[in-house]
Design an enzyme around this catalytic site. Sequence first.
Site, PDB file in Angstrom:
ATOM      1  N   GLU A   1      39.636  37.944  46.291  1.00  0.00           N
ATOM      2  CA  GLU A   1      39.796  37.374  47.505  1.00  0.00           C
ATOM      3  C   GLU A   1      41.029  38.192  48.359  1.00  0.00           C
ATOM      4  OE1 GLU A   1      39.348  36.318  44.396  1.00  0.00           O
ATOM      5  OE2 GLU A   1      37.925  34.836  44.545  1.00  0.00           O
TER       6      GLU A   1
ATOM      7  N   HIS B   1      40.191  24.599  38.539  1.00  0.00           N
ATOM      8  CA  HIS B   1      39.345  24.688  39.550  1.00  0.00           C
ATOM      9  C   HIS B   1      39.687  23.114  40.181  1.00  0.00           C
ATOM     10  CE1 HIS B   1      36.851  27.917  38.049  1.00  0.00           C
ATOM     11  NE2 HIS B   1      36.257  27.826  39.358  1.00  0.00           N
TER      12      HIS B   1
END
Lengths: 330, 327
Positions: free
Chosen positions: B60, B129
Amino acid sequence: MDSDLKKKLLREMLFARRFEERCYEAYVERKIGGFLHLYSGEEACAMGVIEAAQAGHDYVITSYRDHVHAIKCGMDPKVVMAELYAKETGCCKGLGGSMHIFGVENRFMGGYALVGGPFPLAAGIAKGIKMKGGDEICICFLGDAANNQGTFHESLNMAKIWNLPVLYVCENNLYGIGTRIDRSTAVVDQYKRVSGYNIPSEQVDGQDVEIVYDAAQKAIEHVRSGKGPYFLELMTYRYRGHSMSDSNAYREKEEERMWSKRDPIITLLDRLIEAGEITKDEYKAVDAKILAEIENEVIRFAEESPEPSMDLLNKYVLTENDSYASGGSS
Amino acid sequence: MAEIMFWEAVQRAHDEEMANDPLVYCMGEDIGVAGGTYKATKGLYDKYGPERVIDTPISENGFTGLGIGSSFLGCRPIIEIMSVNFAWLAMDQLFNTAAKVHYMSGGQLMAPVVVRSPGGTAHQLGAQHSARMEKVFMGIAGLRVVTPSNPRQAYGLLKSAVRCNDPVFINEHEMMYNMKGEVPDAEYFMPLEGSEISRGGKDVTLFGYNISVYWCQQAAEILSRNHNIDAEVIDLYSLSPLDREGIKRSVSKTHRAVIVEEAEPAVGVGAEIMAIINEECFYELDAPPMRVSAENVPIPYNHNLERAAIPDIQNVVDAVLKMFGRS
């Protein structure tokens, strides 16, 4: 390398040395603030590589040790010094400082202060070149210690899988801030670490500008011809501490003495004298001229330039008058 | 005006902007061949090819930095980070580079990148998450943060974000991609700054953004139907900069404010809006402002515990009734 080019590089390396050492003085005089990272000892790296590239055409990006790369890309030393003096005439109007020199007109894409930060930015510049269809390449200079950041691995991987025109130049000066490379890094030879990404790499003497130039030519040819990224490791040494706030207590005097005998300027000078291409007196005259230029033009310009207007404080946070932000468009 | 799903609105904005400008490209994990986890780039790989619809490695910070670097040359990347929880890894490049490069270069460089990422608590995705990160992004000078609450905004904000010269973070929501809503048939650019009055009212202002706009709207219906309280709902789709004038205008009309956020309360959207109310219109208030926030916990896996960790419609109704002394 012909005699004229050697003399030009000798002069440029000497200019860089005098520029950096004058920064040291200005810092001691508190004319320059913040952190200051000097390049003395490493001149052959930037000079040899950028000479082999097309300065002003190819893109260059680096870390916070950035003055010399900026000047070699074609930036006016006066505006670099004015930036160090935090003046409005500085390249970044006094908003950047020593670690953030930018000269976008000269395609010097900046100095960045997060170790390893430029790795992906360089890959991105190369992606931009590719999308726009140009023949430029991007050259990213970083130190050996940056290779212990995740961005090193992430960027090499992406540069390879997307075949990006980027040359990574590792200026291996053997120390990450104050920690010697073998105490921080499992594999000391940095060029070996790149083999995991199937990228060609080479390690050469970074104290001999002719060797650097030749190796860079080969590397640049590889990248420009569309063969993808390349990694060039230059073995070098910085004479000063990591920054001005560094006690430099972590290095052996003997080691420093040894490297000073391999000084990139003296190495080239001795070679030129031996070949009868320059005399000691000619060299001294060049040096005197450089010192005068730095004092009478560069320093004077910085000293006499105005402080930035206070209006600059809130400028450039966001771009101005963007119609898509404010709703003036549809 | 067609009714389409949220993901379709995002996909349409991608498609139009990529057709408009060859330097617009998109990248992220699984967005190409696989079509995107939330289908936001469905069909684009076949249409625009692998140079412009890029499946990235799971790196990322690396690919966000790469997108930023390309934007220096005029490219306009739309970067999808599969989940805001993973966006933590890209904070270095987003905050240290994208948000600061225009400023520290004295205006020489711009970083017109768009980063889209879904956050929020979905369906038992567990602590790593389910993060809500908007409060972190909105605190960084130099970065725009928008958060669409419906397909029209998702479409119009992404269109504007691509063309804006600033870096823009678009905070989407895992639970909203299949939501339907009307989107104009004609091309539509929504201003990145401002707020929208989602429901007019006179007794109390409910401030929401993204998914909490729905909780506010439904709470307002209940308050109107069962309690004779006429709530106004303000949709703060721009979290940075916040619409100070819009906040002041509404509170000056209703004299009461409840802020509804899915995130933990500390250093959050609610705290910031309360501060703005204090600074802009304190003497207009008839009651201390309140906030309805998540519990200050990592999100648990168990369904009942997960629902208890974040606000719901009833929490909003209860807060308003408490403010009116009716509980």
